[in-house]
Design an enzyme around this catalytic site. Structure first.
Site, mmCIF file in Angstrom:
data_model
loop_
_atom_site.group_PDB
_atom_site.id
_atom_site.type_symbol
_atom_site.label_atom_id
_atom_site.label_comp_id
_atom_site.label_asym_id
_atom_site.label_seq_id
_atom_site.Cartn_x
_atom_site.Cartn_y
_atom_site.Cartn_z
ATOM 1 N N LYS A 1 -10.745 -1.983 5.541
ATOM 2 C CA LYS A 1 -10.907 -3.395 5.895
ATOM 3 C C LYS A 1 -10.251 -3.725 7.232
ATOM 4 C CE LYS A 1 -8.877 -5.139 2.239
ATOM 5 N NZ LYS A 1 -8.402 -3.886 1.609
ATOM 6 N N ARG B 1 -7.163 -11.962 -3.175
ATOM 7 C CA ARG B 1 -6.853 -10.780 -3.964
ATOM 8 C C ARG B 1 -6.825 -11.068 -5.456
ATOM 9 N NH1 ARG B 1 -4.391 -7.748 0.468
ATOM 10 N NH2 ARG B 1 -3.773 -5.672 -0.176
ATOM 11 N N ARG C 1 -0.346 -0.211 -6.054
ATOM 12 C CA ARG C 1 -1.250 -1.124 -5.331
ATOM 13 C C ARG C 1 -2.671 -0.991 -5.850
ATOM 14 N NH1 ARG C 1 -0.339 0.765 0.459
ATOM 15 N NH2 ARG C 1 -1.832 -0.831 1.076
ATOM 16 N N ARG D 1 -1.979 7.887 5.975
ATOM 17 C CA ARG D 1 -2.133 6.884 7.034
ATOM 18 C C ARG D 1 -0.842 6.718 7.839
ATOM 19 N NH1 ARG D 1 -4.383 1.014 5.489
ATOM 20 N NH2 ARG D 1 -2.447 0.747 4.318
ATOM 21 N N ARG E 1 3.718 3.149 6.744
ATOM 22 C CA ARG E 1 4.062 1.881 6.097
ATOM 23 C C ARG E 1 4.889 2.168 4.852
ATOM 24 N NH1 ARG E 1 -1.288 -1.811 5.498
ATOM 25 N NH2 ARG E 1 -0.302 -2.160 3.485
HETATM 26 P P1 AMP Z 1 -2.481 -5.117 2.993
HETATM 27 O O1 AMP Z 1 -2.002 -4.864 4.370
HETATM 28 O O2 AMP Z 1 -3.673 -6.023 2.941
HETATM 29 O O3 AMP Z 1 -2.689 -3.851 2.210
HETATM 30 O O4 AMP Z 1 -1.317 -5.919 2.248
HETATM 31 C C1 AMP Z 1 -0.032 -5.357 2.078
HETATM 32 C C2 AMP Z 1 0.742 -6.099 1.004
HETATM 33 O O5 AMP Z 1 0.892 -7.473 1.384
HETATM 34 C C3 AMP Z 1 0.078 -6.155 -0.363
HETATM 35 O O6 AMP Z 1 0.326 -4.983 -1.123
HETATM 36 C C4 AMP Z 1 0.723 -7.394 -0.956
HETATM 37 O O7 AMP Z 1 2.058 -7.135 -1.358
HETATM 38 C C5 AMP Z 1 0.792 -8.320 0.239
HETATM 39 N N1 AMP Z 1 -0.441 -9.135 0.361
HETATM 40 C C6 AMP Z 1 -1.377 -9.073 1.355
HETATM 41 N N2 AMP Z 1 -2.374 -9.949 1.148
HETATM 42 C C7 AMP Z 1 -2.066 -10.592 -0.022
HETATM 43 C C8 AMP Z 1 -2.709 -11.593 -0.790
HETATM 44 N N3 AMP Z 1 -3.889 -12.123 -0.424
HETATM 45 N N4 AMP Z 1 -2.110 -11.997 -1.928
HETATM 46 C C9 AMP Z 1 -0.933 -11.493 -2.312
HETATM 47 N N5 AMP Z 1 -0.279 -10.528 -1.656
HETATM 48 C C10 AMP Z 1 -0.834 -10.074 -0.505
#
Ligand code: AMP
Length: 203
Positions: A15, A86, A160, A120, A149
């Site tokens: 994404k 989410r 996750r 990654r 990360r």
């Molecule tokens: P991502 O970079 O999109 O994988 O997001 C990394 C982390 O940020 C996730 O594992 C969540 O802890 C938090 N996060 C990102 N977007 C959301 C969301 N829409 N709702 C809740 N937590 C989020």
């Protein structure tokens, strides 16, 4: 024509990579809750810091992310939304604040997701994403500054993905039932995946 695009998919589906390209191609905002939260990991909220949820692979509470998205969309003419909604309650909130022109689901199998996420690496200076096996940079200066990360370590990756299946798959189901979802096979090269998404968005 305005482009209001929602990109759905599991962690590691691509994404972030695809959203950045779409934003560039169509001159729209890249709205990503993950990046916004990473930039504010130690911000105090009434629920605690984002870090306390993110490092465990859990979702940050809805009011915090809803607020981020609302502020970002208010300023955006067109956008590609990445990492939000989410869960169903975020999807409900989103439907109250905007309409969407395209909803794309990037489909990638579980084993591939785990390989992508655990391998990654990110360039902290540019935000560019690399992979230890599939996409290692030739430039040694870049190699040396790449970081993993915190939440890309294997145990957190598994959590996750569990959270994704439990909370986010119902969101995908919701858009599928409405007949709005366009599914794109996310297991091709980034360039091929981009072409497919671009076709969906342009038509
Ligand atoms: P991502 O970079 O999109 O994988 O997001 C990394 C982390 O940020 C996730 O594992 C969540 O802890 C938090 N996060 C990102 N977007 C959301 C969301 N829409 N709702 C809740 N937590 C989020």
């Amino acid at each position: 024509m305005s482009h209001r695009i929602l990109l759905l998919g599991a962690p590691g589906a691509g994404k972030g990579t695809q959203s950045r390209k779409l934003a560039e191609e169509f001159g729209i905002e890249h709205v990503t809750t993950g990046d916004a939260l990473r930039a504010n990991k130690d911000m105090e909220t009434e629920y605690g810091t984002p870090r306390s949820f993110m490092d465990a692979g859990e979702l940050v509470p809805d009011p915090v992310v809803n607020e981020i998205v609302k502020a970002a969309l208010e300023d955006a003419d067109g956008f590609v939304l990445d990492g939000y909604p989410r869960n169903l309650s975020q999807a409900e909130y989103l439907s109250e604040i905007t309409d969407l022109d395209a909803v794309v689901f990037l489909d990638v199998g579980e084993e591939e997701l785990v390989n992508r996420l655990t391998g990654r690496r990110m360039d902290p200076e540019t935000g560019d994403i690399y992979h230890v096996e599939f996409d290692w940079p030739e430039d040694e200066a870049i190699q040396e500054r790449l970081v993993q990360r915190d939440d890309d370590e294997e145990d957190t990756v598994r959590e996750r993905l569990r959270v994704y299946h439990e909370n986010t798959e119902p969101v995908i189901e919701h858009f599928r039932e409405r007949g709005d979802l366009v599914e794109v096979d996310g297991e091709a090269t980034p360039a091929d995946v981009f072409e497919r998404i671009r076709d969906v968005v342009a038509n």
